[in-house]
Each structure stands twice: as structure tokens, then as C-alpha cells.
Design a protein around this motif. Structure first.
Motif, PDB file in Angstrom:
ATOM      1  N   ASN A  28      42.978  36.703  46.404  1.00 27.72           N
ATOM      2  CA  ASN A  28      42.277  38.079  46.831  1.00 27.72           C
ATOM      3  C   ASN A  28      40.812  37.618  46.414  1.00 27.72           C
ATOM      4  OD1 ASN A  28      40.766  40.101  47.969  1.00 27.72           O
ATOM      5  ND2 ASN A  28      41.628  41.423  47.767  1.00 27.72           N
ATOM      6  N   PHE A  30      37.826  38.485  46.797  1.00 27.13           N
ATOM      7  CA  PHE A  30      36.801  40.303  46.510  1.00 27.13           C
ATOM      8  C   PHE A  30      37.102  40.320  45.407  1.00 27.13           C
ATOM      9  CE2 PHE A  30      37.465  40.007  50.964  1.00 27.13           C
ATOM     10  CZ  PHE A  30      35.494  40.178  51.552  1.00 27.13           C
ATOM     11  N   ASN A  31      38.604  39.545  44.358  1.00 28.93           N
ATOM     12  CA  ASN A  31      38.621  40.799  43.378  1.00 28.93           C
ATOM     13  C   ASN A  31      38.936  39.290  42.732  1.00 28.93           C
ATOM     14  OD1 ASN A  31      38.974  43.251  44.271  1.00 28.93           O
ATOM     15  ND2 ASN A  31      41.388  42.710  44.969  1.00 28.93           N
ATOM     16  N   ARG A  52      29.424  36.663  45.265  1.00 30.61           N
ATOM     17  CA  ARG A  52      28.724  36.687  45.784  1.00 30.61           C
ATOM     18  C   ARG A  52      28.263  35.322  46.257  1.00 30.61           C
ATOM     19  NH1 ARG A  52      23.340  38.836  47.392  1.00 30.61           N
ATOM     20  NH2 ARG A  52      23.585  40.393  48.829  1.00 30.61           N
ATOM     21  N   ILE A  55      30.887  33.554  48.097  1.00 27.61           N
ATOM     22  CA  ILE A  55      31.649  33.660  49.617  1.00 27.61           C
ATOM     23  C   ILE A  55      30.481  33.695  50.914  1.00 27.61           C
ATOM     24  CG2 ILE A  55      32.182  36.386  50.744  1.00 27.61           C
ATOM     25  CD1 ILE A  55      33.010  37.051  48.650  1.00 27.61           C
TER      26      ILE A  55
END
Length: 60
Positions: A28, A30-31, A52, A55
Motif C-alpha cells: 500500500n 500511501f503507507n 509524494r 505518487i
């Protein structure tokens, strides 16, 4: 509206390659900042900024 995120000056190619590997493994993303911190000894700020950037660069 598309948001542009500048590449952090402390972002090395090896960090982005590492994030790609994590992504390929099904992490994941985002983690993923703590993984960067642990693997490369980065600060929380640095790892979050790099993640960031990674992504947002994937959205192009």
C-alpha cells in the motif's frame, strides 16, 4: 485540476527504484514512507516528500 509536485533536491534515483519495487510487491503505497525511512535512514519529512513526488509522478 492537476497538481505539479517538484522533485525534492534530496531525492535519489535509488529511492524511486525502491518505491517501484514496493509497488510491484503490492505494498500500500500511501503507507510506504516508513519503509523509505528504515531502508535509507531518511527523516520523516524526506521520506514523505519523496513518496509524494513519486505518487504524483505516476499520474502523468
Amino acid at each position: 485540476m492537476d497538481q505539479e509536485v517538484a522533485k525534492p533536491e534530496f531525492c535519489e534515483k535509488e529511492y524511486l527504484v525502491y518505491l517501484e519495487k514496493l509497488n510491484d510487491q503490492g505494498t500500500n503505497m500511501f503507507n510506504a514512507a516508513p519503509y523509505l525511512q528504515k531502508e535509507f535512514g531518511l527523516s520523516g519529512y524526506q521520506s514523505t516528500a519523496i513518496l509524494r513526488y513519486w505518487i504524483f509522478s505516476k499520474r502523468r
